[in-house]
Each structure stands twice: as structure tokens, then as C-alpha cells.
Design an enzyme around this catalytic site. Structure first.
Site, PDB file in Angstrom:
ATOM      1  N   MET A   1      -6.613  20.444  -8.601  1.00 56.56           N
ATOM      2  CA  MET A   1      -6.401  19.341  -9.548  1.00 56.56           C
ATOM      3  C   MET A   1      -7.206  19.620 -10.797  1.00 56.56           C
TER       4      MET A   1
ATOM      5  N   TYR B   1       5.778  26.266 -14.644  1.00 58.79           N
ATOM      6  CA  TYR B   1       4.864  27.060 -15.472  1.00 58.79           C
ATOM      7  C   TYR B   1       5.426  28.482 -15.634  1.00 58.79           C
TER       8      TYR B   1
ATOM      9  N   HIS C   1       7.637  19.930 -13.321  1.00 52.89           N
ATOM     10  CA  HIS C   1       7.218  18.706 -14.023  1.00 52.89           C
ATOM     11  C   HIS C   1       8.405  17.984 -14.659  1.00 52.89           C
TER      12      HIS C   1
ATOM     13  N   ARG D   1      13.421  15.047 -11.851  1.00 53.74           N
ATOM     14  CA  ARG D   1      13.517  13.594 -11.818  1.00 53.74           C
ATOM     15  C   ARG D   1      13.506  13.070 -10.383  1.00 53.74           C
TER      16      ARG D   1
ATOM     17  N   ARG E   1      -5.453  14.816  -3.795  1.00 51.76           N
ATOM     18  CA  ARG E   1      -5.918  13.468  -4.135  1.00 51.76           C
ATOM     19  C   ARG E   1      -6.750  12.834  -3.006  1.00 51.76           C
TER      20      ARG E   1
ATOM     21  N   GLN F   1      -2.989   6.257 -10.540  1.00 45.38           N
ATOM     22  CA  GLN F   1      -3.466   5.519 -11.702  1.00 45.38           C
ATOM     23  C   GLN F   1      -4.705   6.118 -12.370  1.00 45.38           C
TER      24      GLN F   1
ATOM     25  N   TRP G   1       8.448   5.918 -14.669  1.00 40.17           N
ATOM     26  CA  TRP G   1       9.848   6.332 -14.749  1.00 40.17           C
ATOM     27  C   TRP G   1      10.563   6.167 -13.402  1.00 40.17           C
TER      28      TRP G   1
HETATM   29  P1  FAD Z   1      -8.312 -10.847  -6.874  1.00 47.44           P
HETATM   30  O1  FAD Z   1      -7.654  -9.739  -6.186  1.00 47.44           O
HETATM   31  O2  FAD Z   1      -7.454 -11.887  -7.484  1.00 47.44           O
HETATM   32  O3  FAD Z   1      -9.317 -11.542  -5.852  1.00 47.44           O
HETATM   33  C1  FAD Z   1      -9.974 -12.745  -6.123  1.00 47.44           C
HETATM   34  C2  FAD Z   1     -10.400 -13.397  -4.811  1.00 47.44           C
HETATM   35  O4  FAD Z   1     -11.254 -14.492  -5.089  1.00 47.44           O
HETATM   36  C3  FAD Z   1      -9.253 -13.974  -3.998  1.00 47.44           C
HETATM   37  O5  FAD Z   1      -9.255 -13.404  -2.704  1.00 47.44           O
HETATM   38  C4  FAD Z   1      -9.507 -15.467  -3.975  1.00 47.44           C
HETATM   39  O6  FAD Z   1      -9.098 -16.064  -2.752  1.00 47.44           O
HETATM   40  C5  FAD Z   1     -11.013 -15.514  -4.150  1.00 47.44           C
HETATM   41  N1  FAD Z   1     -11.538 -16.778  -4.719  1.00 47.44           N
HETATM   42  C6  FAD Z   1     -11.246 -17.353  -5.914  1.00 47.44           C
HETATM   43  N2  FAD Z   1     -11.994 -18.452  -6.099  1.00 47.44           N
HETATM   44  C7  FAD Z   1     -12.776 -18.588  -5.004  1.00 47.44           C
HETATM   45  C8  FAD Z   1     -13.783 -19.534  -4.613  1.00 47.44           C
HETATM   46  N3  FAD Z   1     -14.151 -20.545  -5.381  1.00 47.44           N
HETATM   47  N4  FAD Z   1     -14.374 -19.366  -3.400  1.00 47.44           N
HETATM   48  C9  FAD Z   1     -14.030 -18.338  -2.597  1.00 47.44           C
HETATM   49  N5  FAD Z   1     -13.100 -17.424  -2.929  1.00 47.44           N
HETATM   50  C10 FAD Z   1     -12.492 -17.547  -4.118  1.00 47.44           C
HETATM   51  N6  FAD Z   1      -3.233  -3.220  -9.354  1.00 47.44           N
HETATM   52  C11 FAD Z   1      -3.216  -1.913  -9.413  1.00 47.44           C
HETATM   53  O7  FAD Z   1      -4.193  -1.320  -9.862  1.00 47.44           O
HETATM   54  N7  FAD Z   1      -2.151  -1.185  -8.980  1.00 47.44           N
HETATM   55  C12 FAD Z   1      -1.055  -1.768  -8.470  1.00 47.44           C
HETATM   56  O8  FAD Z   1      -0.109  -1.089  -8.104  1.00 47.44           O
HETATM   57  C13 FAD Z   1      -1.038  -3.160  -8.386  1.00 47.44           C
HETATM   58  N8  FAD Z   1       0.032  -3.790  -7.901  1.00 47.44           N
HETATM   59  C14 FAD Z   1       0.018  -5.140  -7.816  1.00 47.44           C
HETATM   60  C15 FAD Z   1       1.132  -5.779  -7.304  1.00 47.44           C
HETATM   61  C16 FAD Z   1       1.142  -7.147  -7.192  1.00 47.44           C
HETATM   62  C17 FAD Z   1       2.351  -7.811  -6.655  1.00 47.44           C
HETATM   63  C18 FAD Z   1       0.006  -7.906  -7.580  1.00 47.44           C
HETATM   64  C19 FAD Z   1      -0.014  -9.403  -7.440  1.00 47.44           C
HETATM   65  C20 FAD Z   1      -1.101  -7.279  -8.114  1.00 47.44           C
HETATM   66  C21 FAD Z   1      -1.085  -5.886  -8.250  1.00 47.44           C
HETATM   67  N9  FAD Z   1      -2.163  -5.212  -8.789  1.00 47.44           N
HETATM   68  C22 FAD Z   1      -2.163  -3.869  -8.842  1.00 47.44           C
HETATM   69  C23 FAD Z   1      -3.278  -5.932  -9.420  1.00 47.44           C
HETATM   70  C24 FAD Z   1      -4.531  -5.954  -8.551  1.00 47.44           C
HETATM   71  O9  FAD Z   1      -4.220  -6.427  -7.265  1.00 47.44           O
HETATM   72  C25 FAD Z   1      -5.562  -6.829  -9.246  1.00 47.44           C
HETATM   73  O10 FAD Z   1      -5.870  -6.276 -10.493  1.00 47.44           O
HETATM   74  C26 FAD Z   1      -6.834  -6.926  -8.408  1.00 47.44           C
HETATM   75  O11 FAD Z   1      -6.554  -7.497  -7.165  1.00 47.44           O
HETATM   76  C27 FAD Z   1      -7.876  -7.776  -9.121  1.00 47.44           C
HETATM   77  O12 FAD Z   1      -9.008  -7.822  -8.308  1.00 47.44           O
HETATM   78  P2  FAD Z   1     -10.054  -9.012  -8.360  1.00 47.44           P
HETATM   79  O13 FAD Z   1     -10.999  -8.722  -7.270  1.00 47.44           O
HETATM   80  O14 FAD Z   1     -10.572  -9.163  -9.734  1.00 47.44           O
HETATM   81  O15 FAD Z   1      -9.245 -10.342  -8.068  1.00 47.44           O
HETATM   82  P1  NAP Z   2       1.029  -7.580 -17.622  1.00 45.20           P
HETATM   83  O1  NAP Z   2       1.193  -6.156 -17.333  1.00 45.20           O
HETATM   84  O2  NAP Z   2       0.059  -8.003 -18.637  1.00 45.20           O
HETATM   85  O3  NAP Z   2       2.467  -8.115 -17.997  1.00 45.20           O
HETATM   86  C1  NAP Z   2       2.709  -9.432 -18.346  1.00 45.20           C
HETATM   87  C2  NAP Z   2       4.133  -9.559 -18.905  1.00 45.20           C
HETATM   88  O4  NAP Z   2       4.343 -10.888 -19.291  1.00 45.20           O
HETATM   89  C3  NAP Z   2       4.394  -8.679 -20.084  1.00 45.20           C
HETATM   90  O5  NAP Z   2       5.698  -8.145 -19.939  1.00 45.20           O
HETATM   91  C4  NAP Z   2       4.364  -9.642 -21.283  1.00 45.20           C
HETATM   92  O6  NAP Z   2       5.281  -9.047 -22.168  1.00 45.20           O
HETATM   93  C5  NAP Z   2       4.747 -10.956 -20.651  1.00 45.20           C
HETATM   94  N1  NAP Z   2       4.059 -12.123 -21.201  1.00 45.20           N
HETATM   95  C6  NAP Z   2       2.736 -12.241 -21.483  1.00 45.20           C
HETATM   96  N2  NAP Z   2       2.483 -13.477 -21.958  1.00 45.20           N
HETATM   97  C7  NAP Z   2       3.650 -14.146 -21.964  1.00 45.20           C
HETATM   98  C8  NAP Z   2       4.021 -15.452 -22.365  1.00 45.20           C
HETATM   99  N3  NAP Z   2       3.128 -16.313 -22.840  1.00 45.20           N
HETATM  100  N4  NAP Z   2       5.316 -15.812 -22.259  1.00 45.20           N
HETATM  101  C9  NAP Z   2       6.227 -14.943 -21.779  1.00 45.20           C
HETATM  102  N5  NAP Z   2       5.942 -13.690 -21.394  1.00 45.20           N
HETATM  103  C10 NAP Z   2       4.656 -13.291 -21.501  1.00 45.20           C
HETATM  104  O7  NAP Z   2       0.630  -8.381 -16.320  1.00 45.20           O
HETATM  105  P2  NAP Z   2       1.252  -8.387 -14.863  1.00 45.20           P
HETATM  106  O8  NAP Z   2       2.612  -7.813 -14.811  1.00 45.20           O
HETATM  107  O9  NAP Z   2       1.067  -9.765 -14.408  1.00 45.20           O
HETATM  108  O10 NAP Z   2       0.315  -7.413 -14.071  1.00 45.20           O
HETATM  109  C11 NAP Z   2      -1.061  -7.750 -13.882  1.00 45.20           C
HETATM  110  C12 NAP Z   2      -1.862  -6.504 -13.746  1.00 45.20           C
HETATM  111  O11 NAP Z   2      -1.621  -5.913 -12.489  1.00 45.20           O
HETATM  112  C13 NAP Z   2      -1.464  -5.528 -14.825  1.00 45.20           C
HETATM  113  O12 NAP Z   2      -2.516  -5.289 -15.700  1.00 45.20           O
HETATM  114  C14 NAP Z   2      -1.077  -4.310 -14.089  1.00 45.20           C
HETATM  115  O13 NAP Z   2      -1.736  -3.170 -14.575  1.00 45.20           O
HETATM  116  C15 NAP Z   2      -1.450  -4.538 -12.655  1.00 45.20           C
HETATM  117  N6  NAP Z   2      -0.343  -4.024 -11.877  1.00 45.20           N
HETATM  118  C16 NAP Z   2      -0.185  -2.688 -11.852  1.00 45.20           C
HETATM  119  C17 NAP Z   2       0.882  -2.159 -11.177  1.00 45.20           C
HETATM  120  C18 NAP Z   2       1.072  -0.675 -11.097  1.00 45.20           C
HETATM  121  O14 NAP Z   2       2.012  -0.227 -10.482  1.00 45.20           O
HETATM  122  N7  NAP Z   2       0.235   0.129 -11.694  1.00 45.20           N
HETATM  123  C19 NAP Z   2       1.782  -2.981 -10.546  1.00 45.20           C
HETATM  124  C20 NAP Z   2       1.594  -4.349 -10.612  1.00 45.20           C
HETATM  125  C21 NAP Z   2       0.533  -4.853 -11.300  1.00 45.20           C
HETATM  126  P3  NAP Z   2       5.856  -9.723 -23.503  1.00 45.20           P
HETATM  127  O15 NAP Z   2       4.663 -10.403 -24.099  1.00 45.20           O
HETATM  128  O16 NAP Z   2       6.388  -8.594 -24.288  1.00 45.20           O
HETATM  129  O17 NAP Z   2       6.933 -10.629 -23.037  1.00 45.20           O
HETATM  130 FE1  SF4 Z   3      -5.084   8.647  -4.782  1.00 47.00          FE
HETATM  131 FE2  SF4 Z   3      -4.757   6.692  -6.592  1.00 47.00          FE
HETATM  132 FE3  SF4 Z   3      -7.156   7.825  -6.172  1.00 47.00          FE
HETATM  133 FE4  SF4 Z   3      -5.239   9.198  -7.394  1.00 47.00          FE
HETATM  134  S1  SF4 Z   3      -6.220   7.350  -8.159  1.00 47.00           S
HETATM  135  S2  SF4 Z   3      -6.589   9.933  -5.798  1.00 47.00           S
HETATM  136  S3  SF4 Z   3      -3.465   8.508  -6.278  1.00 47.00           S
HETATM  137  S4  SF4 Z   3      -5.977   6.592  -4.724  1.00 47.00           S
END
Ligand code: FAD
Ligand code: NAP
Ligand code: SF4
Length: 680
Positions: free
Chosen positions: A30, A173, A259, A262, A318, A346, A586
Site C-alpha cells: 500500500m 501499470y 484502475h 468498472r 488494509r 475512507q 461510483w
Molecule cells: P453517534 O453514532 O450518533 O452516537 C451517539 C450516541 O450517544 C448514541 O448511541 C446515543 O444513544 C447516545 N446518547 C445521546 N444522548 C445521550 C444521553 N443523554 N445519555 C446517554 N446516551 C446518549 N460513517 C462513515 O464513516 N462511513 C459510513 O459508511 C457511514 N455510513 C452510515 C450509514 C448510515 C445509515 C448512518 C445513519 C450513518 C453512517 N455513517 C457512516 C455515519 C457514522 O455512523 C457517524 O458519523 C458516527 O456514528 C458518529 O459517531 P458519534 O459517536 O459522534 O455519534
Molecule cells: P450529508 O452528506 O451532509 O448530506 C446531506 C444532504 O442533505 C445533502 O445532499 C444536502 O444537499 C442535503 N441538505 C442539507 N441541508 C438541507 C436542507 N436544509 N434541506 C434540504 N436538503 C438539505 O449528510 P448525510 O447524508 O446525512 O450523512 C451524514 C454523514 O454520514 C456524512 O457526513 C457522511 O460522510 C457519513 N456517511 C458516509 C457514508 C459513506 O459511505 N462514506 C455513508 C453514509 C453516511 P443539498 O444541500 O445540495 O440538497
Molecule cells: Fe479498512 Fe476502512 Fe481502515 Fe481502509 S480505512 S483499512 S478500508 S477499515
């Protein structure tokens, strides 16, 4: 009584004749960008040193160019002079000092027409779809210069203390460009017949062998399946592999894809060990050991690959970023302690392809070994962590691991926060491994876990904590659209967790990561490709059984259409999906397009009523006649406890979504939490 090794094949030594690998675990190559940093060789020594200490049998470094024209961009790492070789000694000496029985080989990478500089070269002047520049056609003399530079590079690598080199002959390459007719249109002795086209790698391998002698590991990375219509036929792959074996290679490493192909080969939607069947077929044709790779991220998967006779060595690249101690944990039967690579790309490949230092979403210490360290504390503090999402979990286990006394509260009945939602998306099954890892670490580090406990500010104040860390995450944003309170409007959590029904005609407001994930979930039928090779092969048009040219020629991808109409909407004028991960975005977009999900940008939301969602698009009013609208419009920080705690003079820290919700992802949440845990 001695205990049996839990993965006997993985830990069986491999005799290479002149030397021996202590096990079958290879850390694959890597490029991290450490190579180019000031003081980078010291950092690389620490990075590889930890993996060597972690028990890996052999390491292949990131790609090092043999000359200037072979560099991806000017200024990257090259080995063509004794002065450059002297720097590499820092790495080889450290690795051998830490683990004398760990081998380290340097990869020689000449990127050919994938280079981003005007001096790029290729067999023929044909630009790659993914590159801006037309390459310069190599003259006969220049071809010999390239061969000489490969040989010189290998000789210098030996001088630098490496145990061997890997020559990468795949991925699109330079070497692979000679092998296939769409990049090699030459009419001289280097083009035309397959015999001529494979002369370039054969000259390189046989001349390297002559130069370095018999007791130096020489790995050739072969393009076993290019995943391009005009890739190699199976007969050509076998012919080349046998010729490379004869030319003096010690090991053949199978590689998949170019690379510019698709078909995803590394993303979470690719099932584990997906490509090992191809390695198995090639292995039957050869006498020398064969390496397999791609999406092998746990020891049981690797053991099974070896047990089935699919390979002799398993390359995991990885997974070694995610957990440098992978091999030791497997050998000591501590599998539940492994921090598993979730194949998100990521922080590794997305960083590498954006010119940023590689690291790892689940392990922010990767490539920061000299900076981010969790040293034992002199005075243990009593710390409360509110929220057991990725941020709270990462902080809690690292702080407790240092000796702090940590209590972790969550209002939910399980740890994980939003990861419990994310793991329900087809293709994100691996996220469960991260939850398992943290669950085990919480137990091992003695974190006092308080689930089903919605903690309040008075309770925290009464708890007399030295420090309070708020990791309470986010709350979904409700956009200001007329009619947003209509019963057809639901939140993404309701949709993903199945708390409210989703109809047949659906508009998704917001096309960020979560909008895409929701579209994937509600357009998906049947089993996820992430857990089924058959589904993966069908959805991406790969014929693993018959191996047509490139593995894909003449095979149409077939994706089940969604049984609902879906619109994925955003206000921005940029292409929908432009903000997704560089190396995975993509794939999500292609799948949704194949399921006829309509993606609209430049949308203005007007109102919601019984007729559906009224929008304007390019100034023209339109009504989307939907029965469900799912809001995925981003989030706001959830930090309702902060003011009362600050007012009561508590030491409060915000991490993850509670700190900044915009552009939050698990990478930032875990990273921020880890640095705070190291400093507190
Ligand atoms: P959270 O995960 O929101 O955790 C907060 C925690 O605090 C919760 O468990 C909640 O219950 C607890 N809490 C809140 N208030 C209180 C309280 N008063 N007392 C006790 N507990 C409390 N990120 C990526 O990087 N890659 C992805 O592919 C990706 N895919 C995603 C797909 C989906 C569908 C979703 C919803 C999110 C995805 N994310 C992804 C985003 C990622 O999960 C969040 O960025 C991450 O979880 C944020 O972490 P956090 O610890 O800040 O908050
Ligand atoms: P996000 O990436 O910030 O996207 C929010 C979307 O909502 C954007 O398309 C935005 O585009 C739209 N939006 C924002 N404000 C709005 C408003 N007031 N009214 C209408 N549309 C609005 O957030 P997210 O999709 O909720 O994801 C949350 C985080 O989780 C992201 O930062 C992401 O990186 C992470 N995540 C990552 C993955 C992954 O595969 N890497 C997967 C899921 C989540 P417009 O403003 O152009 O409409
Ligand atoms: Fe694996 Fe994601 Fe870490 Fe890359 S960033 S090594 S894909 S867990």
C-alpha cells in the site's frame, strides 16, 4: 501440554528453498505517502516495525518507482541511486531488528500511462480513461532503458537490506500495458503476438534474477483477471505465469482489476475472498507458491482459503492498517480482539487517491505511529463519557487502556450509536465487526458500561467526574419545506429501522451518504452482494467459472430492478454522488442507476401535499407523485447537556457529532476521540 495453533495452515511455515516464511500472512503493498514526508523513512520504520512485531510473515512495501518517468507524480518515491538506497536501510534494519524472521520486500512500481506528468511513457500513445495525459510511445532503446531501471532498482533494493522485491505487472501499470492489445498497438518485437507482448515482463524478471542471484525473493504480481472486456484470456494468464515462473520468480501474486475497470474489488459490497477461486485455478498450473488477496480480513477466512488449496500465502493489506497485531491475535486465539478492516476505503484508498497521508477509519494510529500513542497515565482520572457511538467508544477504550477510570453511558440498549443503523444497509455488513471489536475492548479495558442509561446533567455533576466527554452524536435535520409535517414524510431512521412503512413511490430529500444508503436499502431486493459471490458476480457481470477475456467480456451485469419508483434529490448543481468516497462513490451510483433510481440535482423544494412533492427543476415546476418522502437532509449536533455542565464548572469535552455535525463521519469521530484519549 501445548495448546494447538488455532489456524494451523495460516501459521505453517513456507519453505522457499533458500529461505523460509514463518507463516502464510503477507502484508500486501500500500502506498501511504509516508514515503514522501519529511522524516518519512523513520515514520515508515515505525509503521512497518509495528506490523513486524505484530507477527506478519512477510511485508511488501508501497510501490517505489525505478526511474523518473515511472513516477505517478513528480517528487514521489523512487529508488535509482545508492543515496536513495541508504534511506531504505532505516526501514529494513528496523524491521529485521524487531523481527529477524519477518521478511520485507520492496515493490517496484512503474505506473506507465497512469502517470500525472508530461514525461509519462507507455508501449503505445493511448490515453487512459482515468488520466489526463497521452503517454509518450517508448522507442526500442527506451524499452531497454526501462528494463535496465527495473533491474537497477532491484539490485539497489538488495543493497538496502530488503529480502526481496515485488514487481507489479498488473492494475494497468506499465507492464500490464504491454500485455493487452488495447494499450499495446506496437508492430515491432514488443507487440503483436502474445509472445511478443509478454517479452517485457519476462526480460525484467529474468534480468532481475541474474542481477540479484538465487537467494533473493522475487515476487511477480500478475494480472489474473483485469475485469476489462479487452483484458487477457485465461490461456494468456496461464502462459505468462508459467513463463514468469521459468524466468526465475520465487512467488506469483495474483491481482485483480485495472484502475480503469468498472467492477469493485475492494469495497464492502465485495464478498470476502471473492477472487480466491481465480488464484486457485492458476495455482494448479504452477509449481511455485501463489499469493491470493482482496477482501480477506479475518483469520478464519484466510485459513479456509488455505485449507481449500486456493493459495499458499494470503495477502492482507488494509487489515494490517486496521490492526498491526492481526497475526499475533490470530495465533493466540484472540480473534475477537482483532480490529477488523471494514473495507470502507475512507481513510486508506480515498486518502491515497487524493494525495493525503493514508490512515485507517478504525485505527487512526495507522501511519501516525510516532505521533499518536496511548501511554500509561501517572494519575488516573475519573472520566464520564456520554454516548457509546464510534466517538464515545473509541475515547472510552483508549482512555481506559491508558489507566483512566472510565464510565461510558448510553441511553440505548447496545453500544454503537449510528453504526447500529449503518450495519443494516446492504453491503455494510462489516460494520458489525467494529461493534464486536469495541464490545471486547470495553470488557478488556475495564470500562464501566452503563447501557439503557440516559444520563442527565445533574447526575453527571453529582458523579464528581474529573472530566466529562460528550459524545452524544447528532439529531437529524428537518428541512424548512412547506408541508414537511405531512404524514407521508418520514425520517431516515424510521425508514432504515423499519419503524414506519415505505410506499411504492418514494422521494429522498438529500443525496449525501445517508441518502444514497437509504436509496440502496429501499431499492434492494434479495441477498446483499457483500455476502454472496453469486449476487456479486451477477450484479457486476463477472464470470468466475468460465473466465472469458478479462473475466467480463460478453457478460452483461444484471441488477434486480427495484419494485418501487425512487427519486434521489439534491439542491446543489453538482452531479449527484460527487461528494461520496473517491474510490467507492461510483459503485453506489452505478448500482442505483441500474435499478432506475432517478437522481436529480439543482432541485428547489416548493411544498408537500396530498399530490406529492412539488419541486422546480431548471426553473420548471414539477410534481413528483410520491406516497413517501424520506428526509436525509443532514444532521445537527446533539449537545443538550453542555450548557448546564459548563455552568457548573465541569471540564467538558465535545467529540464526534456532538462537536461538529457537518461532514461528520465515523473516520472523524474515531480520530478526534483517539487524539483526545491520548492527551487527556
Ligand atoms: P453517534 O453514532 O450518533 O452516537 C451517539 C450516541 O450517544 C448514541 O448511541 C446515543 O444513544 C447516545 N446518547 C445521546 N444522548 C445521550 C444521553 N443523554 N445519555 C446517554 N446516551 C446518549 N460513517 C462513515 O464513516 N462511513 C459510513 O459508511 C457511514 N455510513 C452510515 C450509514 C448510515 C445509515 C448512518 C445513519 C450513518 C453512517 N455513517 C457512516 C455515519 C457514522 O455512523 C457517524 O458519523 C458516527 O456514528 C458518529 O459517531 P458519534 O459517536 O459522534 O455519534
Ligand atoms: P450529508 O452528506 O451532509 O448530506 C446531506 C444532504 O442533505 C445533502 O445532499 C444536502 O444537499 C442535503 N441538505 C442539507 N441541508 C438541507 C436542507 N436544509 N434541506 C434540504 N436538503 C438539505 O449528510 P448525510 O447524508 O446525512 O450523512 C451524514 C454523514 O454520514 C456524512 O457526513 C457522511 O460522510 C457519513 N456517511 C458516509 C457514508 C459513506 O459511505 N462514506 C455513508 C453514509 C453516511 P443539498 O444541500 O445540495 O440538497
Ligand atoms: Fe479498512 Fe476502512 Fe481502515 Fe481502509 S480505512 S483499512 S478500508 S477499515
Amino acid at each position: 501440554m501445548t495448546t494447538a495453533v488455532p489456524f494451523p495452515r495460516l501459521f505453517a511455515p513456507l519453505d522457499l528453498g533458500f529461505t523460509r516464511l514463518k507463516n502464510r500472512i503477507l502484508m500486501g503493498s500500500m502506498h501511504t505517502m509516508l514515503e514522501e514526508m519529511p522524516g518519512g523513512f523513520e515514520k515508515m520504520a515505525a509503521y512497518f516495525g509495528e506490523r513486524a512485531a505484530g507477527g506478519v510473515g512477510m511485508i511488501i512495501t508501497g510501490g517505489i518507482a525505478p526511474n523518473d518517468v515511472g513516477l505517478p507524480t513528480p517528487g514521489l518515491a523512487k529508488l535509482s541511486t545508492p543515496e536513495e538506497a541508504a534511506q531504505h536501510r532505516i526501514v529494513t534494519e528496523r524491521v529485521h531488528a524487531i523481527a529477524p524472521d519477518c521478511k520485507i520486500c520492496m515493490q517496484i512500481l512503474h505506473v506507465g500511462r497512469y502517470a500525472y506528468h508530461p514525461n509519462l511513457v507507455a508501449p503505445s500513445p493511448i490515453r487512459a480513461r482515468i488520466s489526463p495525459c497521452v503517454p509518450n510511445e517508448l522507442t526500442e532503446e527506451q524499452i531497454w532503458e526501462q528494463i535496465h531501471d527495473f533491474v537497477n532498482c532491484a539490485r539497489l533494493a538488495k543493497e538496502a537490506g530488503y529480502d526481496g522485491v515485488e514487481v507489479i505487472g498488473s492494475a494497468g501499470y506499465l507492464i500490464s500495458e504491454f500485455l493487452v492489445t488495447h494499450t499495446n498497438k506496437r508492430t515491432d518485437g514488443w507487440g503483436g503476438s502474445y509472445e511478443n507482448r509478454m517479452r517485457f515482463p519476462l526480460e525484467i524478471i529474468s534480468r532481475i534474477r541474474q542481477a540479484v542471484g538465487p537467494d533473493f525473493i522475487l515476487v511477480y504480481r500478475i494480472a489474473a483477471m483485469e475485469l476489462l472486456d479487452n483484458g487477457s484470456s485465461w490461456d494468456e494468464v496461464v502462459t505468462l505465469a508459467k513463463a514468469i515462473e521459468k524466468a526465475g520468480a520465487t512467488i506469483i501474486s495474483t491481482h485483480f482489476t485495472w484502475h480503469e475497470a468498472r467492477v469493485p474489488t475492494l469495497a464492502t459490497m465485495v464478498p470476502r475472498a471473492a477472487f480466491t477461486g481465480v488464484t486457485a485455478r492458476l495455482r494448479k498450473e504452477l509449481k511455485i507458491p501463489v499469493i491470493t488477496s482482496n477482501r480477506i480480513n479475518m483469520p478464519d477466512v484466510a485459513e479456509q482459503v488455505l485449507a481449500d488449496g486456493r493459495a499458499d500465502i494470503v495477502s492482507m493489506a488494509r487489515p494490517m492498517l486496521a490492526d498491526p497485531e492481526f497475526a499475533n491475535k490470530a495465533r493466540e486465539n484472540r480473534v475477537d480482539e482483532i480490529n477488523t478492516c471494514i473495507a470502507c476505503n475512507q481513510a486508506c484508498l480515498d486518502h491515497a487517491f487524493s494525495g493525503k497521508l493514508t490512515t485507517c477509519l478504525v485505527n487512526p494510529r495507522a501511519c501516525y505511529e510516532t505521533e499518536l500513542n496511548f501511554l500509561p497515565v501517572k494519575i488516573a482520572k475519573k472520566i464520564a463519557v456520554v454516548g457509546a457511538g464510534p466517538a464515545g467508544m473509541a475515547f472510552a477504550v483508549n482512555a481506559a487502556g491508558r489507566g483512566h477510570q472510565v464510565t461510558l453511558f448510553d441511553s440505548a440498549g447496545e453500544i454503537g450509536g449510528q453504526f447500529n443503523v449503518a450495519k443494516r444497509i446492504p453491503g455494510k455488513e462489516e460494520f458489525s465487526e467494529t461493534l464486536r471489536y469495541f464490545r471486547k475492548q470495553i470488557e478488556l479495558t475495564g470500562v464501566n458500561l452503563q447501557l439503557n442509561h440516559r444520563v442527565s446533567a445533574p447526575e453527571l455533576i453529582a458523579g464528581t467526574f474529573d472530566e466529562i466527554v460528550l459524545a452524544t452524536g447528532v439529531t437529524p435535520r428537518t428541512p424548512d419545506i412547506k408541508g414537511i409535517e405531512h404524514p407521508m414524510v418520514i425520517g431516515y431512521l424510521d425508514a432504515i429501522l423499519g419503524r414506519k412503512p415505505v410506499g411504492r413511490k418514494v422521494a429522498i430529500i438529500g443525496a449525501g451518504g445517508i441518502g444514497f444508503d437509504v436509496a440502496e436499502l429501499i431499492s434492494h431486493k434479495g441477498v446483499s452482494s457483500g455476502v454472496s459471490l453469486q449476487v456479486f458476480a451477477r450484479e457486476w457481470g463477472v464470470d468466475f467459472d468460465n473466465h472469458p477475456r478479462g473475466g467480463v467480456a460478453g457478460v452483461e451485469p444484471h441488477v434486480e430492478k427495484a419494485d418501487r419508483e425512487i427519486w434521489l434529490l439534491q439542491r446543489k448543481n453538482t452531479p449527484v454522488g460527487a461528494g461520496l468516497g473517491r474510490t467507492t462513490g461510483w459503485t453506489h451510483k452505478i448500482l442505483l442507476e441500474r435499478r432506475d433510481v432517478r437522481m436529480l440535482n439543482g432541485v428547489e423544494y416548493q411544498r408537500i401535499d396530498d399530490e406529492g412533492l412539488h419541486i422546480t427543476l431548471g426553473g420548471q415546476p414539477q410534481t413528483l407523485p410520491v406516497d413517501t418522502i424520506i428526509v436525509c437532509a443532514g444532521q445537527e449536533p446533539l449537545r443538550e447537556l453542555q450548557d448546564a455542565l459548563v455552568a457548573a464548572n465541569q471540564n467538558v469535552h465535545l467529540i464526534g457529532g456532538a462537536d461538529v455535525a457537518a461532514e461528520l463521519d465515523a473516520k472523524r469521530a474515531i480520530n478526534q476521540a483517539s487524539w483526545l484519549a491520548a492527551a487527556i
